[in-house]
Design a protein around this motif. Structure first.
Motif, PDB file in Angstrom:
ATOM      1  N   GLY A   1      10.833  -1.901 -23.029  1.00 45.16           N
ATOM      2  CA  GLY A   1      10.509  -3.015 -22.143  1.00 45.16           C
ATOM      3  C   GLY A   1       9.160  -2.921 -21.464  1.00 45.16           C
ATOM      4  N   ASN A   2       8.285  -2.019 -21.930  1.00 42.59           N
ATOM      5  CA  ASN A   2       6.969  -1.865 -21.312  1.00 42.59           C
ATOM      6  C   ASN A   2       5.907  -2.775 -21.928  1.00 42.59           C
ATOM      7  N   ASP A   3       6.256  -3.500 -23.000  1.00 41.19           N
ATOM      8  CA  ASP A   3       5.319  -4.401 -23.684  1.00 41.19           C
ATOM      9  C   ASP A   3       4.036  -3.684 -24.101  1.00 41.19           C
ATOM     10  N   LYS A   4       4.178  -2.513 -24.695  1.00 46.96           N
ATOM     11  CA  LYS A   4       3.030  -1.766 -25.204  1.00 46.96           C
ATOM     12  C   LYS A   4       3.376  -1.317 -26.624  1.00 46.96           C
ATOM     13  N   HIS A   5       2.695  -1.900 -27.605  1.00 50.05           N
ATOM     14  CA  HIS A   5       2.992  -1.652 -29.019  1.00 50.05           C
ATOM     15  C   HIS A   5       1.781  -0.996 -29.677  1.00 50.05           C
ATOM     16  N   LEU A   6       2.018  -0.252 -30.761  1.00 50.95           N
ATOM     17  CA  LEU A   6       0.971   0.540 -31.387  1.00 50.95           C
ATOM     18  C   LEU A   6       0.949   0.332 -32.898  1.00 50.95           C
ATOM     19  N   ILE A   7      -0.245   0.067 -33.436  1.00 46.57           N
ATOM     20  CA  ILE A   7      -0.469   0.023 -34.878  1.00 46.57           C
ATOM     21  C   ILE A   7      -1.402   1.188 -35.200  1.00 46.57           C
ATOM     22  N   GLN A   8      -1.020   2.003 -36.182  1.00 52.57           N
ATOM     23  CA  GLN A   8      -1.840   3.143 -36.585  1.00 52.57           C
ATOM     24  C   GLN A   8      -2.256   2.981 -38.039  1.00 52.57           C
ATOM     25  N   ILE A   9      -3.542   3.234 -38.308  1.00 48.25           N
ATOM     26  CA  ILE A   9      -4.087   3.105 -39.662  1.00 48.25           C
ATOM     27  C   ILE A   9      -4.659   4.456 -40.071  1.00 48.25           C
ATOM     28  N   TYR A  10      -4.102   5.014 -41.139  1.00 53.16           N
ATOM     29  CA  TYR A  10      -4.571   6.290 -41.685  1.00 53.16           C
ATOM     30  C   TYR A  10      -5.396   5.984 -42.924  1.00 53.16           C
TER      31      TYR A  10
ATOM     32  N   GLU B   1       1.118   2.111 -39.959  1.00 52.62           N
ATOM     33  CA  GLU B   1       2.414   2.230 -39.293  1.00 52.62           C
ATOM     34  C   GLU B   1       2.457   1.377 -38.034  1.00 52.62           C
ATOM     35  N   LEU B   2       3.664   0.960 -37.694  1.00 50.03           N
ATOM     36  CA  LEU B   2       3.900   0.158 -36.493  1.00 50.03           C
ATOM     37  C   LEU B   2       4.911   0.872 -35.609  1.00 50.03           C
ATOM     38  N   GLN B   3       4.584   0.997 -34.338  1.00 49.45           N
ATOM     39  CA  GLN B   3       5.523   1.531 -33.349  1.00 49.45           C
ATOM     40  C   GLN B   3       5.707   0.470 -32.277  1.00 49.45           C
ATOM     41  N   LEU B   4       6.893  -0.121 -32.267  1.00 50.26           N
ATOM     42  CA  LEU B   4       7.197  -1.141 -31.268  1.00 50.26           C
ATOM     43  C   LEU B   4       7.848  -0.499 -30.059  1.00 50.26           C
ATOM     44  N   ASP B   5       7.430  -0.932 -28.893  1.00 53.46           N
ATOM     45  CA  ASP B   5       7.991  -0.437 -27.642  1.00 53.46           C
ATOM     46  C   ASP B   5       9.365  -1.057 -27.448  1.00 53.46           C
TER      47      ASP B   5
ATOM     48  N   LEU C   1       5.181 -11.330 -27.653  1.00 54.73           N
ATOM     49  CA  LEU C   1       4.202 -10.283 -27.922  1.00 54.73           C
ATOM     50  C   LEU C   1       4.633  -9.446 -29.122  1.00 54.73           C
ATOM     51  N   LYS C   2       5.894  -9.097 -29.158  1.00 54.89           N
ATOM     52  CA  LYS C   2       6.424  -8.299 -30.269  1.00 54.89           C
ATOM     53  C   LYS C   2       6.221  -9.033 -31.602  1.00 54.89           C
ATOM     54  N   GLN C   3       6.504 -10.324 -31.635  1.00 51.59           N
ATOM     55  CA  GLN C   3       6.315 -11.114 -32.856  1.00 51.59           C
ATOM     56  C   GLN C   3       4.845 -11.181 -33.258  1.00 51.59           C
ATOM     57  N   LEU C   4       3.958 -11.352 -32.289  1.00 57.56           N
ATOM     58  CA  LEU C   4       2.530 -11.413 -32.572  1.00 57.56           C
ATOM     59  C   LEU C   4       2.027 -10.086 -33.148  1.00 57.56           C
ATOM     60  N   VAL C   5       2.443  -8.973 -32.551  1.00 64.52           N
ATOM     61  CA  VAL C   5       2.028  -7.658 -33.037  1.00 64.52           C
ATOM     62  C   VAL C   5       2.577  -7.412 -34.441  1.00 64.52           C
ATOM     63  N   GLU C   6       3.826  -7.783 -34.680  1.00 68.42           N
ATOM     64  CA  GLU C   6       4.404  -7.623 -36.024  1.00 68.42           C
ATOM     65  C   GLU C   6       3.638  -8.451 -37.046  1.00 68.42           C
ATOM     66  N   MET C   7       3.250  -9.651 -36.682  1.00 67.58           N
ATOM     67  CA  MET C   7       2.487 -10.511 -37.588  1.00 67.58           C
ATOM     68  C   MET C   7       1.126  -9.883 -37.902  1.00 67.58           C
TER      69      MET C   7
ATOM     70  N   ILE D   1      -4.440   0.887 -32.708  1.00 68.37           N
ATOM     71  CA  ILE D   1      -4.547  -0.410 -32.035  1.00 68.37           C
ATOM     72  C   ILE D   1      -3.383  -0.482 -31.052  1.00 68.37           C
ATOM     73  N   THR D   2      -3.713  -0.511 -29.781  1.00 69.69           N
ATOM     74  CA  THR D   2      -2.702  -0.594 -28.735  1.00 69.69           C
ATOM     75  C   THR D   2      -2.677  -2.028 -28.220  1.00 69.69           C
ATOM     76  N   CYS D   3      -1.506  -2.646 -28.278  1.00 73.82           N
ATOM     77  CA  CYS D   3      -1.371  -4.040 -27.840  1.00 73.82           C
ATOM     78  C   CYS D   3      -0.432  -4.119 -26.645  1.00 73.82           C
ATOM     79  N   HIS D   4      -0.856  -4.898 -25.653  1.00 77.40           N
ATOM     80  CA  HIS D   4      -0.056  -5.114 -24.452  1.00 77.40           C
ATOM     81  C   HIS D   4      -0.214  -6.565 -24.044  1.00 77.40           C
ATOM     82  N   GLU D   5       0.328  -6.931 -22.887  1.00 74.06           N
ATOM     83  CA  GLU D   5       0.418  -8.345 -22.512  1.00 74.06           C
ATOM     84  C   GLU D   5      -0.917  -9.065 -22.360  1.00 74.06           C
ATOM     85  N   THR D   6      -2.016  -8.378 -22.159  1.00 73.91           N
ATOM     86  CA  THR D   6      -3.299  -9.070 -21.988  1.00 73.91           C
ATOM     87  C   THR D   6      -4.279  -8.839 -23.142  1.00 73.91           C
ATOM     88  N   GLY D   7      -3.833  -8.197 -24.205  1.00 74.85           N
ATOM     89  CA  GLY D   7      -4.715  -8.035 -25.359  1.00 74.85           C
ATOM     90  C   GLY D   7      -4.477  -6.751 -26.121  1.00 74.85           C
ATOM     91  N   CYS D   8      -5.379  -6.481 -27.044  1.00 75.60           N
ATOM     92  CA  CYS D   8      -5.284  -5.287 -27.884  1.00 75.60           C
ATOM     93  C   CYS D   8      -6.584  -4.501 -27.796  1.00 75.60           C
TER      94      CYS D   8
END
Length: 90
Positions: free
Chosen positions: A42-51, A35-39, A12-18, A60-67
């Motif tokens: 261990g909660n598998d919740k990552h955040l992409i912010q666009i200003y 900006e990217l904020q990786l969790d 998931l982390k690799q997919l969000v980074e890509m 954009i909040t990404c977790h194990e079942t989607g974004c």
């Protein structure tokens, strides 16, 4: 019938980074910052912010079942189209 695929941990982390780098490169001249904020907890919740230049914040909040995309109030339609295409894997 739609099947839900679960992606967790390192995958998931690799997919969000890509997706982040795809968005950052595609929007280079169109927005102020991405900006990217990786969790790291261990909660598998990552955040992409666009200003963007309209002072809107898209998250954009990404977790194990989607974004989930939460658009800023003034986010331009061309930015939305690019982000949707990248998040859909196009």
């Amino acid at each position: 019938m739609t099947e839900t695929v679960t992606i967790t941990g390192k995958d998931l982390k690799q997919l969000v980074e890509m997706r982040f780098w795809g968005i950052k490169n595609a929007l280079k001249e169109l927005v102020e910052n991405v900006e990217l904020q990786l969790d790291e907890n261990g909660n598998d919740k990552h955040l992409i912010q666009i200003y963007d230049y309209t002072a809107s914040l898209t998250t954009i909040t990404c977790h194990e079942t989607g974004c989930n995309i939460h658009w800023g109030s003034g986010t331009p339609s061309n930015v939305k189209t690019i982000v949707n295409d990248i998040m859909d894997g196009e």
